[in-house]
Design an enzyme around this catalytic site. Structure first.
Site, PDB file in Angstrom:
ATOM      1  CE  LYS A 136      -2.464   1.793   3.625  1.00  0.00           C
ATOM      2  NZ  LYS A 136      -2.396   3.270   3.660  1.00  0.00           N
ATOM      3  CG  ASP A 150      -4.821   4.712   1.389  1.00  0.00           C
ATOM      4  OD1 ASP A 150      -5.927   5.217   1.151  1.00  0.00           O
ATOM      5  OD2 ASP A 150      -4.378   4.552   2.544  1.00  0.00           O
ATOM      6  CB  THR A 207     -10.920   4.028  12.014  1.00  0.00           C
ATOM      7  OG1 THR A 207      -9.670   4.234  11.372  1.00  0.00           O
ATOM      8  CG2 THR A 207     -11.622   2.844  11.399  1.00  0.00           C
TER       9      THR A 207
HETATM   10  O1  C5P Z   1       0.609   0.753  11.177  1.00  0.00           O
HETATM   11  P1  C5P Z   1      -0.833   0.331  11.029  1.00  0.00           P
HETATM   12  O2  C5P Z   1      -1.005  -1.166  10.903  1.00  0.00           O
HETATM   13  O3  C5P Z   1      -1.721   0.936  12.077  1.00  0.00           O
HETATM   14  O4  C5P Z   1      -1.240   0.949   9.614  1.00  0.00           O
HETATM   15  C1  C5P Z   1      -2.536   0.876   9.138  1.00  0.00           C
HETATM   16  C2  C5P Z   1      -2.610   1.538   7.796  1.00  0.00           C
HETATM   17  O5  C5P Z   1      -3.966   1.589   7.391  1.00  0.00           O
HETATM   18  C3  C5P Z   1      -2.110   2.976   7.757  1.00  0.00           C
HETATM   19  O6  C5P Z   1      -1.538   3.199   6.470  1.00  0.00           O
HETATM   20  C4  C5P Z   1      -3.362   3.788   7.941  1.00  0.00           C
HETATM   21  O7  C5P Z   1      -3.266   5.059   7.356  1.00  0.00           O
HETATM   22  C5  C5P Z   1      -4.374   2.924   7.211  1.00  0.00           C
HETATM   23  N1  C5P Z   1      -5.760   3.122   7.619  1.00  0.00           N
HETATM   24  C6  C5P Z   1      -6.208   2.939   8.924  1.00  0.00           C
HETATM   25  N2  C5P Z   1      -7.534   3.127   9.221  1.00  0.00           N
HETATM   26  C7  C5P Z   1      -8.383   3.492   8.262  1.00  0.00           C
HETATM   27  C8  C5P Z   1      -7.950   3.678   6.957  1.00  0.00           C
HETATM   28  C9  C5P Z   1      -6.615   3.476   6.667  1.00  0.00           C
HETATM   29  O8  C5P Z   1      -5.435   2.584   9.804  1.00  0.00           O
HETATM   30  N3  C5P Z   1      -9.662   3.629   8.554  1.00  0.00           N
END
Ligand code: C5P
Length: 232
Positions: free
Chosen positions: A32, A59, A119
């Site tokens: 991603k 993304d 979220t």
């Molecule tokens: O490091 P971590 O596992 O928390 O990363 C989660 C990824 O998913 C990050 O790139 C974050 O920006 C993305 N994301 C998220 N919640 C969302 C949408 C995207 O954590 N609702």
């Protein structure tokens, strides 16, 4: 494309992300690329990672007037990514325009996924900042239905919402779920988390995993553990 683990490569620049991917040697995880890396390095970083043989979820969460989103999606369609996304809050018309723009002359296109409510938005900010006086779960499900109505392929959602999204929008409507942590791992700033095994259980189609892999002492082992729990 079946169930897969998508590694959130939230790095500040090209050197960091390529050093990270080099650790995987023959393995080619689904990557991603988010705003930070894209704004730092531009489309060249997308092409470079693609050329190395990775699938890519770009993304960038587009949200603008339909015409602007359509034209921007047309540009993104040339990058050869596998999945990209936008905000469902941009309306059904914006999502339809995005799909039109994303579809290449030969009829192929990347998968298009909608963000429902971030979220980071809670019930209080939904009501006080956005003046949306409905329960968060209903808002998420309404936005997911709008995305399905517009012809999109799925939504990004909390693993806790994946089952309800499938029940509302159909089993083939994709759920991409971040907020994944190992049972014995650090939660960090995520609030509602699930393990990869639990995400599999409730029917997530893809999990997006960042720091549990990128910040692990052995990122390849952490990735393999995710795959073992979620895919195998
Ligand atoms: O490091 P971590 O596992 O928390 O990363 C989660 C990824 O998913 C990050 O790139 C974050 O920006 C993305 N994301 C998220 N919640 C969302 C949408 C995207 O954590 N609702």
């Amino acid at each position: 494309m079946g169930k897969d683990v998508i590694v959130a490569c939230d790095f500040a620049g090209k050197e960091e992300v390529l050093n990270f991917l080099d650790k995987f040697e023959g393995r080619k995880p689904f990557v991603k690329i988010g705003m930070e890396l894209y704004y730092a390095e531009g489309p060249a970083i997308v092409r470079e990672i693609k050329e190395r043989g990775h699938k890519i979820f770009l993304d960038l969460k587009l949200h603008d007037i339909p015409n602007t989103v359509k034209k921007s999606m047309k540009v993104l369609s040339t990058l050869g990514v596998d999945i990209t996304n936008l905000h469902a809050a941009g309306t059904v018309r914006m999502m339809e325009a995005a799909l039109e723009g994303l579809t290449r002359p030969d009829g192929t296109r990347p998968l298009l996924i909608a963000v429902t409510q971030l979220t980071s938005t809670d019930q209080e900010s939904l009501e006080q900042d956005l003046w949306i006086e409905k329960p968060m779960a209903d808002v998420v499900m309404h936005y997911a239905s709008n995305a399905a109505k517009a012809g999109l392929d799925g939504v990004v959602c909390s693993p806790l919402e994946a089952e309800a999204v499938h029940n509302t929008c159909g089993k083939s409507f994709l759920t991409i779920t971040p907020g994944v942590r190992f049972a014995d791992g650090d939660i960090g700033d995520q609030k509602r988390v699930m393990t990869p095994a639990q995400a599999k259980e409730i029917g997530s189609d893809y999990i997006v995993v960042g720091r549990p892999i990128t910040a692990a002492p052995d990122p390849v082992a952490a990735y393999e553990r995710c795959v073992a729990e979620f895919v195998d």
